[in-house]
Design a protein around this motif. Structure first.
Motif, mmCIF file in Angstrom:
data_model
loop_
_atom_site.group_PDB
_atom_site.id
_atom_site.type_symbol
_atom_site.label_atom_id
_atom_site.label_comp_id
_atom_site.label_asym_id
_atom_site.label_seq_id
_atom_site.Cartn_x
_atom_site.Cartn_y
_atom_site.Cartn_z
ATOM 1 N N HIS A 175 5.189 -6.305 -4.196
ATOM 2 C CA HIS A 175 5.223 -5.170 -3.276
ATOM 3 C C HIS A 175 3.819 -4.788 -2.825
ATOM 4 N N ASP A 176 2.855 -4.896 -3.704
ATOM 5 C CA ASP A 176 1.476 -4.576 -3.343
ATOM 6 C C ASP A 176 0.937 -5.541 -2.290
ATOM 7 N N ALA A 177 1.246 -6.817 -2.427
ATOM 8 C CA ALA A 177 0.766 -7.813 -1.471
ATOM 9 C C ALA A 177 1.399 -7.583 -0.098
ATOM 10 N N VAL A 178 2.687 -7.305 -0.068
ATOM 11 C CA VAL A 178 3.373 -7.048 1.202
ATOM 12 C C VAL A 178 2.803 -5.793 1.858
ATOM 13 N N GLY A 179 2.582 -4.737 1.070
ATOM 14 C CA GLY A 179 2.006 -3.508 1.606
ATOM 15 C C GLY A 179 0.607 -3.737 2.147
ATOM 16 N N GLY A 180 -0.193 -4.519 1.447
ATOM 17 C CA GLY A 180 -1.544 -4.816 1.904
ATOM 18 C C GLY A 180 -1.558 -5.580 3.221
#
Length: 94
Positions: free
Chosen positions: A6-11
């Motif tokens: 989720h962090d990678a997608v948000g970034g």
């Protein structure tokens, strides 16, 4: 195999959004600030001129009031207002 967190997608989404905003800003280059019509530009310039002239007159009046002694009249001349308008706001002809 790489998994997306989720962090990678948000970034990635934040990065794409920022790049999009920068692209829009570069393409439009402040068009919202510039008037589209010459008549609108003239009316804006006339309003700014009147506002600047009024501000210069207020400034000169305030200076005259401060420099006048107790019970003395505050003397304001047209030449002082014209000079202040030219010096502070850069108008060549007032």
């Amino acid at each position: 195999m790489m998994q997306w967190t989720h962090d990678a997608v948000g970034g990635v989404l934040v990065l794409l959004l920022g790049a999009g905003l920068i692209t829009v800003g570069v393409l439009w280059k402040g068009r919202a600030v510039r008037p589209f019509a010459a008549s609108r530009a003239r009316s804006v310039a006339q309003r700014e001129y009147a506002r600047d002239l009024l501000r210069a007159a207020d400034h000169v009046i305030a200076l005259a009031r401060r420099s006048a002694g107790e019970g003395e009249p505050a003397i304001v001349t047209v030449e002082a207002v014209v000079r202040t308008t030219q010096e502070r706001y850069g108008y060549t002809g007032v």
